[in-house]
Design a protein around this motif. Structure first.
Motif, PDB file in Angstrom:
ATOM      1  N   GLN A  15      22.796  -0.128   7.601  1.00  0.00           N
ATOM      2  CA  GLN A  15      22.216  -1.401   7.194  1.00  0.00           C
ATOM      3  C   GLN A  15      20.711  -1.260   6.947  1.00  0.00           C
ATOM      4  N   VAL A  16      20.050  -0.483   7.784  1.00  0.00           N
ATOM      5  CA  VAL A  16      18.612  -0.251   7.627  1.00  0.00           C
ATOM      6  C   VAL A  16      18.361   0.571   6.371  1.00  0.00           C
ATOM      7  N   GLN A  17      19.198   1.561   6.130  1.00  0.00           N
ATOM      8  CA  GLN A  17      19.060   2.390   4.931  1.00  0.00           C
ATOM      9  C   GLN A  17      19.189   1.528   3.671  1.00  0.00           C
ATOM     10  N   CYS A  18      20.185   0.654   3.639  1.00  0.00           N
ATOM     11  CA  CYS A  18      20.389  -0.207   2.467  1.00  0.00           C
ATOM     12  C   CYS A  18      19.228  -1.179   2.295  1.00  0.00           C
ATOM     13  N   ALA A  19      18.734  -1.731   3.391  1.00  0.00           N
ATOM     14  CA  ALA A  19      17.588  -2.646   3.299  1.00  0.00           C
ATOM     15  C   ALA A  19      16.367  -1.911   2.752  1.00  0.00           C
ATOM     16  N   ALA A  20      16.177  -0.687   3.182  1.00  0.00           N
ATOM     17  CA  ALA A  20      15.043   0.108   2.686  1.00  0.00           C
ATOM     18  C   ALA A  20      15.204   0.398   1.191  1.00  0.00           C
ATOM     19  N   ALA A  21      16.414   0.748   0.782  1.00  0.00           N
ATOM     20  CA  ALA A  21      16.667   1.031  -0.634  1.00  0.00           C
ATOM     21  C   ALA A  21      16.404  -0.211  -1.481  1.00  0.00           C
ATOM     22  N   GLU A  22      16.856  -1.368  -1.006  1.00  0.00           N
ATOM     23  CA  GLU A  22      16.626  -2.607  -1.753  1.00  0.00           C
ATOM     24  C   GLU A  22      15.136  -2.938  -1.815  1.00  0.00           C
ATOM     25  N   CYS A  23      14.456  -2.777  -0.700  1.00  0.00           N
ATOM     26  CA  CYS A  23      13.016  -3.048  -0.663  1.00  0.00           C
ATOM     27  C   CYS A  23      12.263  -2.144  -1.636  1.00  0.00           C
ATOM     28  N   LEU A  24      12.587  -0.875  -1.632  1.00  0.00           N
ATOM     29  CA  LEU A  24      11.917   0.062  -2.546  1.00  0.00           C
ATOM     30  C   LEU A  24      12.170  -0.319  -3.998  1.00  0.00           C
ATOM     31  N   GLY A  25      13.378  -0.794  -4.274  1.00  0.00           N
ATOM     32  CA  GLY A  25      13.697  -1.242  -5.626  1.00  0.00           C
ATOM     33  C   GLY A  25      12.874  -2.451  -6.030  1.00  0.00           C
ATOM     34  N   ALA A  59      10.146   4.068   2.945  1.00  0.00           N
ATOM     35  CA  ALA A  59      10.930   5.217   2.476  1.00  0.00           C
ATOM     36  C   ALA A  59      11.496   6.029   3.644  1.00  0.00           C
ATOM     37  N   THR A  60      10.779   6.114   4.745  1.00  0.00           N
ATOM     38  CA  THR A  60      11.307   6.858   5.903  1.00  0.00           C
ATOM     39  C   THR A  60      12.573   6.196   6.446  1.00  0.00           C
ATOM     40  N   LEU A  61      12.719   4.895   6.214  1.00  0.00           N
ATOM     41  CA  LEU A  61      13.908   4.185   6.699  1.00  0.00           C
ATOM     42  C   LEU A  61      15.170   4.563   5.932  1.00  0.00           C
ATOM     43  N   SER A  94       0.846  -1.191   0.000  1.00  0.00           N
ATOM     44  CA  SER A  94       0.000   0.000   0.000  1.00  0.00           C
ATOM     45  C   SER A  94       0.884   1.244   0.000  1.00  0.00           C
ATOM     46  N   SER A  95       0.299   2.368  -0.320  1.00  0.00           N
ATOM     47  CA  SER A  95       1.080   3.611  -0.340  1.00  0.00           C
ATOM     48  C   SER A  95       1.606   3.948   1.045  1.00  0.00           C
ATOM     49  N   SER A  96       0.866   3.612   2.096  1.00  0.00           N
ATOM     50  CA  SER A  96       1.362   3.893   3.446  1.00  0.00           C
ATOM     51  C   SER A  96       2.533   2.969   3.807  1.00  0.00           C
ATOM     52  N   GLN A  97       2.516   1.730   3.309  1.00  0.00           N
ATOM     53  CA  GLN A  97       3.642   0.827   3.541  1.00  0.00           C
ATOM     54  C   GLN A  97       4.884   1.308   2.803  1.00  0.00           C
ATOM     55  N   VAL A  98       4.695   1.732   1.570  1.00  0.00           N
ATOM     56  CA  VAL A  98       5.818   2.266   0.785  1.00  0.00           C
ATOM     57  C   VAL A  98       6.395   3.491   1.493  1.00  0.00           C
ATOM     58  N   ALA A  99       5.540   4.373   1.964  1.00  0.00           N
ATOM     59  CA  ALA A  99       5.991   5.580   2.666  1.00  0.00           C
ATOM     60  C   ALA A  99       6.752   5.215   3.939  1.00  0.00           C
ATOM     61  N   LEU A 113       9.923  -3.080  -4.983  1.00  0.00           N
ATOM     62  CA  LEU A 113       8.526  -2.657  -5.114  1.00  0.00           C
ATOM     63  C   LEU A 113       8.242  -2.003  -6.463  1.00  0.00           C
ATOM     64  N   GLY A 114       9.285  -1.642  -7.194  1.00  0.00           N
ATOM     65  CA  GLY A 114       9.136  -1.121  -8.555  1.00  0.00           C
ATOM     66  C   GLY A 114       8.294   0.134  -8.647  1.00  0.00           C
ATOM     67  N   LYS A 115       7.300   0.090  -9.511  1.00  0.00           N
ATOM     68  CA  LYS A 115       6.485   1.269  -9.795  1.00  0.00           C
ATOM     69  C   LYS A 115       5.794   1.826  -8.556  1.00  0.00           C
ATOM     70  N   ALA A 116       5.425   0.959  -7.627  1.00  0.00           N
ATOM     71  CA  ALA A 116       4.744   1.418  -6.415  1.00  0.00           C
ATOM     72  C   ALA A 116       5.620   2.369  -5.600  1.00  0.00           C
ATOM     73  N   ALA A 117       6.945   2.224  -5.753  1.00  0.00           N
ATOM     74  CA  ALA A 117       7.880   3.047  -4.987  1.00  0.00           C
ATOM     75  C   ALA A 117       8.721   3.956  -5.883  1.00  0.00           C
ATOM     76  N   ALA A 118       8.310   4.131  -7.126  1.00  0.00           N
ATOM     77  CA  ALA A 118       9.108   4.883  -8.105  1.00  0.00           C
ATOM     78  C   ALA A 118       9.463   6.289  -7.631  1.00  0.00           C
ATOM     79  N   ARG A 119       8.589   6.940  -6.917  1.00  0.00           N
ATOM     80  CA  ARG A 119       8.878   8.312  -6.489  1.00  0.00           C
ATOM     81  C   ARG A 119      10.014   8.380  -5.469  1.00  0.00           C
ATOM     82  N   HIS A 120      10.395   7.238  -4.913  1.00  0.00           N
ATOM     83  CA  HIS A 120      11.483   7.199  -3.931  1.00  0.00           C
ATOM     84  C   HIS A 120      12.786   6.657  -4.527  1.00  0.00           C
ATOM     85  N   ALA A 121      12.775   6.339  -5.814  1.00  0.00           N
ATOM     86  CA  ALA A 121      13.936   5.707  -6.451  1.00  0.00           C
ATOM     87  C   ALA A 121      15.188   6.571  -6.382  1.00  0.00           C
TER      88      ALA A 121
END
Length: 108
Positions: free
Chosen positions: A20-30, A11-13, A3-8, A32-40
């Motif tokens: 390590q948390v930052q990298c995990a968040a970046a990988e997760c957002l990647g 993204a806060t991470l 959901s958009s709230s989960q993606v958000a 998620l593809g289009k759902a997280a595109a604004r955070h790419a």
């Protein structure tokens, strides 16, 4: 999908105190593809910075994160960074690092 709230929330991470948390968040957002595109862009910035970390595990994590953005031609430089960092760890005696490195290089 997320959901958009989960993606958000993920993204806060990207601004977490632990890299390590930052990298995990970046990988997760990647992943998620289009759902997280604004955070790419932010995710790639974090992982690109982390790829210079002196700890091999962080570099491999960052490479895995950057590899998730390989499908976007505008981010080709990040894939090159990911492959270079991962290739340096392929011969590691730490098999977990070598595994992560191989996964980063093999990520479509």
């Amino acid at each position: 999908g997320a959901s958009s709230s989960q993606v958000a929330a993920v993204a806060t991470l990207l601004e977490d105190d632990f890299i390590q948390v930052q990298c995990a968040a970046a990988e997760c957002l990647g992943r998620l593809g289009k759902a997280a595109a604004r955070h790419a862009a932010a995710a790639c910035e974090v992982a690109s910075w982390a790829i210079g970390n002196p700890l091999p595990a962080i570099r491999v994590s960052a490479a895995l994160s950057l590899a998730k953005y390989s499908g976007d031609p505008s981010r080709a430089q990040f894939l090159e960074q990911a492959c270079a960092a991962a290739a340096a760890e392929l011969g590691s005696k730490d098999r977990i690092l070598a595994l992560g490195a191989a996964q980063a290089i093999g990520t479509p």
